[in-house]
Write a protein that holds these residues in place. Sequence first.
Motif, PDB file in Angstrom:
ATOM      1  N   LEU A 158       8.764 -56.121  -6.099  1.00 18.05           N
ATOM      2  CA  LEU A 158       9.785 -55.700  -5.146  1.00 18.05           C
ATOM      3  C   LEU A 158      10.296 -54.306  -5.478  1.00 18.05           C
ATOM      4  O   LEU A 158      10.515 -53.476  -4.593  1.00 18.05           O
ATOM      5  N   GLU A 159      10.481 -54.054  -6.777  1.00 17.32           N
ATOM      6  CA  GLU A 159      10.982 -52.750  -7.204  1.00 17.32           C
ATOM      7  C   GLU A 159       9.991 -51.640  -6.856  1.00 17.32           C
ATOM      8  O   GLU A 159      10.391 -50.561  -6.397  1.00 17.32           O
ATOM      9  N   ALA A 160       8.699 -51.906  -7.057  1.00 22.54           N
ATOM     10  CA  ALA A 160       7.685 -50.888  -6.781  1.00 22.54           C
ATOM     11  C   ALA A 160       7.612 -50.582  -5.288  1.00 22.54           C
ATOM     12  O   ALA A 160       7.485 -49.421  -4.885  1.00 22.54           O
TER      13      ALA A 160
ATOM     14  N   SER B 181      15.599 -50.502   0.234  1.00 22.05           N
ATOM     15  CA  SER B 181      16.185 -51.099  -0.963  1.00 22.05           C
ATOM     16  C   SER B 181      15.517 -52.428  -1.314  1.00 22.05           C
ATOM     17  O   SER B 181      15.023 -53.141  -0.439  1.00 22.05           O
ATOM     18  N   ARG B 182      15.531 -52.742  -2.616  1.00 22.84           N
ATOM     19  CA  ARG B 182      14.957 -54.003  -3.085  1.00 22.84           C
ATOM     20  C   ARG B 182      15.633 -55.186  -2.413  1.00 22.84           C
ATOM     21  O   ARG B 182      14.975 -56.152  -2.016  1.00 22.84           O
ATOM     22  N   SER B 183      16.970 -55.131  -2.289  1.00 15.81           N
ATOM     23  CA  SER B 183      17.693 -56.250  -1.689  1.00 15.81           C
ATOM     24  C   SER B 183      17.315 -56.425  -0.220  1.00 15.81           C
ATOM     25  O   SER B 183      17.187 -57.562   0.260  1.00 15.81           O
TER      26      SER B 183
ATOM     27  N   ILE C  11      14.150 -59.464   3.909  1.00 14.14           N
ATOM     28  CA  ILE C  11      13.076 -59.469   4.903  1.00 14.14           C
ATOM     29  C   ILE C  11      12.032 -60.514   4.539  1.00 14.14           C
ATOM     30  O   ILE C  11      11.564 -61.277   5.395  1.00 14.14           O
ATOM     31  N   GLU C  12      11.662 -60.575   3.264  1.00 15.86           N
ATOM     32  CA  GLU C  12      10.631 -61.518   2.822  1.00 15.86           C
ATOM     33  C   GLU C  12      11.113 -62.968   2.864  1.00 15.86           C
ATOM     34  O   GLU C  12      10.296 -63.888   2.813  1.00 15.86           O
TER      35      GLU C  12
ATOM     36  N   LEU D  28       8.004 -49.613   5.431  1.00 12.79           N
ATOM     37  CA  LEU D  28       7.256 -50.604   4.652  1.00 12.79           C
ATOM     38  C   LEU D  28       5.762 -50.517   4.967  1.00 12.79           C
ATOM     39  O   LEU D  28       4.927 -50.576   4.063  1.00 12.79           O
ATOM     40  N   ALA D  29       5.432 -50.383   6.251  1.00 13.38           N
ATOM     41  CA  ALA D  29       4.026 -50.291   6.637  1.00 13.38           C
ATOM     42  C   ALA D  29       3.375 -49.068   6.012  1.00 13.38           C
ATOM     43  O   ALA D  29       2.225 -49.122   5.528  1.00 13.38           O
TER      44      ALA D  29
END
Length: 207
Positions: A33-35, A43-45, A50-51, A65-66
């Motif tokens: 997630l961080e990468a 942001s990671r959060s 989303i996931e 993201l894409a």
Amino acid sequence: MMDFCSSMLDDMDINTLIARRVRELRDAHGLSLEALAEASGVSRSNISLIERAQSSPTAAVLDKLATALGVTLASLFEARATPAEPPSPLARAATQAVWTDPASGYTRRSLSPALPSPIQLVEVHFPAGQRVAYETGARDTEIHQQIWLIEGAMEITAGDEHWRLEAGDCVAMRLDCPTVFRNPTRKPARYLVALSMAPRPSVRRSA
């Protein structure tokens, strides 16, 4: 005209589909997630929400993201076939994924079947007076798209290029620079997007 509300995928289902696709693509790239957060600028959060299908991301967020995952925005709406079920060459209208951007209200329908293909087709309904901006950057995969305007008018900017499309016009571009879509009129617009993908040619370095 096809009724976008007729799709079997409601808002909850489409968010679940997006959640699954983002996780699948992140795992396929071996990213934490961080990468992915660092690569995308999301942001990671936010990615975590989303996931877990607990967020309704905007078009701009999904495009980030894409881009980081090296795929088209349309790829985030693909429904994967089960191992026991070969991918179908037919996509019935009632099963095509329909998604509405919560920021602008523009709606996109993924037309392409699950059968793997280098071409993806998307139908878009774009509300009057709305604008969507993508911070699209270069991907490992070279992506080309053509936009054919069916109804209304649209202004499209890709990098330093700018076009105004009227019904029947078609423009071609590569997805490797910031892009802005704007409907400057008081009437909605409708257009077809055709995307094709190919790996970028490797550059040979001299010894």
